[in-house]
Write a protein that holds these residues in place. Structure first.
Motif, short mmCIF file in Angstrom:
data_model
loop_
_atom_site.label_atom_id
_atom_site.label_comp_id
_atom_site.label_asym_id
_atom_site.label_seq_id
_atom_site.Cartn_x
_atom_site.Cartn_y
_atom_site.Cartn_z
N ASP A 191 0.78 -1.21 -0.12
CA ASP A 191 -0.06 0.02 0.02
C ASP A 191 0.93 1.32 -0.14
O ASP A 191 0.48 2.26 -0.80
CB ASP A 191 -0.97 0.04 1.25
N ASP A 192 2.02 1.34 0.72
CA ASP A 192 2.72 2.33 0.96
C ASP A 192 3.37 2.65 -0.37
O ASP A 192 3.68 3.80 -0.88
CB ASP A 192 3.83 2.08 1.83
N ARG A 229 0.88 4.13 -2.71
CA ARG A 229 0.85 5.67 -2.50
C ARG A 229 2.13 6.60 -2.74
O ARG A 229 1.81 7.87 -3.27
CB ARG A 229 0.75 5.84 -0.93
N GLU A 230 3.49 6.05 -2.65
CA GLU A 230 4.55 6.85 -3.05
C GLU A 230 4.58 6.93 -4.51
O GLU A 230 4.77 8.18 -4.90
CB GLU A 230 5.72 5.93 -2.81
N ARG A 268 2.06 7.24 -6.58
CA ARG A 268 0.94 8.37 -6.86
C ARG A 268 1.38 9.73 -6.22
O ARG A 268 1.03 10.73 -7.12
CB ARG A 268 -0.37 8.15 -6.26
N THR A 269 2.09 10.01 -5.27
CA THR A 269 2.57 11.16 -4.87
C THR A 269 3.57 11.70 -5.90
O THR A 269 3.75 12.94 -5.93
CB THR A 269 3.11 10.77 -3.42
#
Length: 432
Positions: free
Chosen positions: A21-22, A25-26, A28-29
């Motif tokens: 998950d992390d 997210r990274e 997409r950031t």
């Protein structure tokens, strides 16, 4: 086998869905940062286009456009990477959930067996029951191990596929990680899980295996359609026998050495070509193959017939199907055309049935498994002989290795007699 079940479950537990998950997210950031930079470049490009004139100016603007497009590709790749991490996360979560359930079943089974032997320590009259419990547990234990290996193999395939997608990115979205193929993978995993459930039902009610082959059941078109849908069996009125289609659940399950041990519990008493196994490698591809044949009685003596199958193992020792004792069903160009006959070895001219590639998709008659079973409780399995012709003449190097492996088996079983025909195919008779 219990230790192996716990070991595989433990390896899956080591995976972290939170880490995946992390990473998503990274990605997409970073994607948002890249898009922000692209927006700034768009503004700069507009301003410069008003001031830069001539060939030099147009060339500079062209280089700037290339730079902007590169940012677009980076943003797309980052989004696709996020999707791939999420696909792996979902697959890991599902694998961990199924592995925990299988591990609990194994622990309960192990506890039951320990209880049976503990009860027999002080009461010799309970020894037969303990031995019977151990025999049944061995089969159930083997099926649980197969299920656990299936869980790991399914997850590994998703992991390898998505890893290849990320490594192969070239500035565009790869559909391999899209929703359509993701749904197809989940469907395949569900089919494999369903097969495990069906096998457990057969363990509890062996007569179900017999009933599946009874003509009375197959007279019902709706029931016959369901049996073909889930088990792949269908009736051939042309030859008066049952065969199976390439889409059957058996094709998903491949072959493992433990399967023959489970046969008696499923109502099968078969002779098989093993010890030594007919295994060989294609010198051109490096892939390992296993040829296997069976003949005997099915459905607790209600039917008889035979099978001829070809299974494959990836040349890469770290490949997803390189599990000890396991081979996948032959697929695509690996499949072969087989003509099988079951006859009375006491009267070789009496042929009970012939299957010339029925059950194969299309008209090429190539399959991974030639099956032919006929309902008749009065045929003695010990009187059965099997003839088969394997058409591999278009792959001479692989054909020669197959023939050498057959000769090695024939040295241990003189009733197995292979020959290479003038057209390059292989035939054999087998009267074990």
């Amino acid at each position: 086998m219990f230790d192996r079940i716990y070991e595989l479950a433990g390896k899956l537990d080591e995976g972290s869905t939170r880490d995946l998950d992390d990473r998503a997210r990274e990605c997409r950031t970073t994607k948002e940062a890249v898009n922000a930079a692209k927006s700034q470049l768009d503004g700069v490009r507009t301003e410069l286009s008003q001031a830069w004139q001539g060939n030099a100016g147009e060339s500079a603007l062209a280089h700037l456009d290339d730079f902007r497009r590169n940012r677009e590709r980076q943003a797309d790749d980052l989004e696709q990477s996020a999707v791939s991490f999420e696909v792996v996360r979902d697959a890991l979560e599902k694998a961990q959930r199924e592995a925990r359930s299988t591990r609990e079943e194994a622990k309960a089974l192990e506890a039951e067996l320990e209880g049976a032997w503990k009860g027999a320590e002080d009461n010799p009259f309970k020894l037969p029951g303990a031995w019977a419990k151990q025999a049944k547990t061995k089969i159930q234990e083997g099926l649980l191990l197969l299920d656990m290996e299936r869980i790991v193999r399914t997850y590994d395939k998703v992991l390898n596929d998505e890893g290849a997608t990320i490594r192969g990115m070239k500035g565009h979205i790869d559909e391999d990680a899209g929703a359509v193929l993701r749904a197809a993978r989940e469907k395949d995993a569900g089919v494999l899980s369903e097969l495990s459930h069906i096998l457990s039902v057969l363990m509890k009610n062996p007569n179900l295996g017999k009933s599946l082959l009874m003509d009375k059941l197959m007279e019902n078109p709706e029931l016959a359609a369901e049996i073909y849908k889930y088990f792949g069996f269908k009736y051939s009125s042309n030859g008066d026998f049952y065969t199976t289609g390439e889409h059957s659940l058996q094709s998903y399950f491949g072959w493992h050495d433990l399967y023959d041990k489970a046969g008696p519990a499923l109502g099968m008493k078969l002779h098989e070509t093993s010890h030594p196994n007919i295994e060989f490698r294609d010198p051109e591809t490096g892939k390992q193959y296993r040829f296997e044949a069976w003949k005997g009685s099915y459905g607790h003596g209600g039917s008889f017939g035979g099978e001829v199958a070809l299974y494959a193992k990836d040349a890469d020792p770290k490949g997803p199907d390189n599990i000890p004792g396991y081979h996948s069903a032959a697929e695509g160009d690996e499949q072969i055309r087989v003509t099988q006959q079951i006859y009375d070895k006491n009267n070789p001219d009496r042929v009970y049935l012939t299957n010339d590639g029925q059950g194969a998709d299309g008209t090429d008659k190539r399959h991974y498994w030639n099956l032919a079973i006929q309902t008749d409780p009065n045929v003695d399995r010990e009187s059965l002989g099997q003839r088969a012709t394997i058409h591999v003449e278009d792959r001479p190097a692989m054909r020669d290795e197959m023939f050498k492996a057959m000769q090695r088996y024939a040295a241990a079983d003189p009733t197995f007699k292979p020959v290479i025909n003038p057209d390059g195919s292989i035939s054999y008779t087998w009267e074990k």
